[in-house]
Design an enzyme around this catalytic site. Structure first.
Site, short mmCIF file in Angstrom:
data_model
loop_
_atom_site.label_atom_id
_atom_site.label_comp_id
_atom_site.label_asym_id
_atom_site.label_seq_id
_atom_site.Cartn_x
_atom_site.Cartn_y
_atom_site.Cartn_z
N HIS A 153 100.15 33.72 -17.52
CA HIS A 153 98.67 33.79 -17.48
C HIS A 153 98.20 34.93 -16.57
CE1 HIS A 153 99.24 30.43 -14.28
NE2 HIS A 153 99.18 31.58 -13.67
N HIS B 4 94.32 29.37 -8.72
CA HIS B 4 94.73 30.40 -7.77
C HIS B 4 93.68 30.56 -6.68
CE1 HIS B 4 96.74 31.24 -11.59
NE2 HIS B 4 97.71 31.79 -10.90
N HIS C 114 108.31 36.52 -10.82
CA HIS C 114 107.44 37.51 -10.18
C HIS C 114 107.23 37.19 -8.71
CE1 HIS C 114 104.41 34.47 -11.25
NE2 HIS C 114 103.41 35.17 -10.78
N GLU D 30 105.70 28.99 -10.18
CA GLU D 30 104.79 28.50 -11.23
C GLU D 30 105.55 27.87 -12.40
OE1 GLU D 30 100.96 31.50 -10.78
OE2 GLU D 30 102.35 31.85 -12.41
FE FE2 Z 1 99.54 32.36 -11.79
#
Ligand code: FE2
Lengths: 140, 303
Positions: B12, B61, B195, B242
């Protein structure tokens, strides 16, 4: 009670592991407490009127928050590593670099010591390899 | 009866939204990413595949929730959720329309099933929720289905364990199946893949880890669900955590699943991107053609 005893995670061991990852500061409760107002300041930039006031006089806006001098200076310098040392978290701080019109890639790149071009090039070439940056102690 | 027919996972990444907004989604950099989603878009637009409701698992977030309130598992039971202003103005996308009847039914069922949910009615949804909708549905005037946002804390440590996420998915499945209305329900797990957005180690990508993760998610999620947080952090980067949310999706599909589509691309901005369509084996449809797509740097042979 004949039920099997629940296996519990040892919280001290759990948290201690996080210090063993090179170049990484995990957003633990300790950091969250330290950075509470820095992160809340960043959140305030989700409102247009606050962004305007911040841009008009950054220092004056920062003085409205209960921040350490180091945290204020880190914000003024846009030094994201220093902000994270002060308890900042990148998802909160994203409101600051978004206010500056900058991307996650810009902010992430700025923390690596590379130039933006070098960082972008590294990503296109498959990103940073996990080889050697998994564990400090184990050197792998 | 309502059924969970499909599980979808998707990254996302906010830069995907920026690429759409600035008309760059078909340039050299973004073209392969959006190209990889084209077949999902086509597939989901077919009447038999279009969900009535998506239970959309994502992480907030630091948008709806700040340091003041950090719910581990939350569920949006309101009528409507507005796109959040994350510092550059709200994304110019339609409001997310909820399904309060099903959402409250799931919330109550989950609590009775020992998941102590946090219930939200007013909540702005950030890129975690709206980017997957844009990637699946493009740029419509209104989203073509109802959405139940299900935010998970993966920002402030500790996030929930993989095992807990996997079990939550199973409870969501049971909750959906006890809802009397005949609804096609999807469960989407979003975020990831590898990431890291912070510190000198930023930019970490781990193709081997990601491809193994996908494989295990499909074939042996139970074992995968036992992977401790530290392994996500070391192997998939600090933001790769995540991926625990993908286990919620997987838990909602039952024991055996069929892989309909499997897309993996390096890089989308800072991130390795993954997108899957899975269905419970008993009720699965045809796989897409091609079924597996690798693009970008993921095509390079390992050194
Ligand atoms: Fe995210």
């Amino acid at each position: 009670m004949t039920e099997k005893k629940k296996e519990r995670i040892n919280i001290h061991e759990y948290l201690a592991q996080f210090d063993d990852i090179p170049g990484t500061r995990v957003f633990t409760a300790q950091r969250a407490r330290k950075g509470y107002w820095l992160n809340q300041f960043a959140m305030s930039l989700m409102k247009e009127e606050n962004r305007e006031r911040f841009k008009a006089d950054e220092k004056a806006y920062l003085d409205e928050w209960d921040l350490t001098d180091a945290a204020k200076q880190a914000v003024l310098d846009r030094d994201y590593n220093a902000m994270i040392d002060e308890g900042g978290n990148v998802y909160y701080l994203s409101k600051l670099f978004s206010t500056d019109g900058k991307s996650f890639q810009f902010a992430a790149g700025s923390m690596t010591g590379m130039t933006q071009e070098e960082y972008a090039e590294m990503m296109i070439k498959g990103g940073r390899s996990p080889e050697g940056v998994r564990s400090i102690k184990e050197g792998r | 009866m309502a059924r969970v027919t499909t599980g979808i996972t998707s990254s996302h990444i906010p830069a995907l939204g920026a690429a759409i907004q600035t008309g760059k989604s078909r340039d050299d950099y973004w073209g392969p990413v959006f190209g990889g989603y084209d077949s999902i878009k086509e597939w989901i637009a077919k009447e038999e595949n279009m969900p009535d409701v998506v239970v959309l698992v994502y992480n907030d977030h630091a948008s709806a929730f700040d340091m003041n309130c950090i719910p581990t598992f939350a569920i949006g039971c309101g009528e409507v959720f507005k796109p959040a202003d994350e510092g550059w103005g709200p994304r110019p996308v339609p409001d997310v329309i909820g399904h309060p009847d099903l959402a409250w039914h799931i919330a109550q069922s989950l609590i009775l099933d020992d998941f102590d949910m946090c219930i939200f009615n007013q909540m702005d949804v950030d890129h975690g929720c709206t980017i997957p909708l844009s990637m699946m549905f493009g740029e419509p005037e209104e989203w073509p289905c109802k959405v139940i946002p299900l935010p998970v804390n993966v920002v402030c440590y500790p996030p929930p364990s993989g095992a807990r996420c996997f079990a939550l998915g199973d409870s969501i499945k049971a909750a959906v199946e006890s809802f009397p209305e005949d609804l096609n329900v999807h469960v989407w797990g979003t975020g990831g893949m590898s990431h890291q957005l912070q510190g000198p180690r930023a930019g970490l990508i781990n193709k081997e880890f990601d491809l193994n993760f996908i494989d295990q998610l499909i074939n042996d999620p139970e074992t995968l669900s036992k992977m401790p947080h530290i392994d996500y952090l070391r192997e998939a980067g600090s933001e790769g955590i995540e991926l625990v949310m993908w286990l919620i999706m997987r838990g909602a599909l039952g024991d055996k699943v069929k892989e309909l589509y499997n897309f993996y691309h390096i890089p989308a901005s800072n991130t390795a991107l993954g997108a899957l369509i899975l269905q419970p084996e008993e009720t699965a449809g045809e796989a897409l053609n091609p079924k597996r797509v690798l693009s970008g740097h993921s095509l390079e042979a390992a050194e």
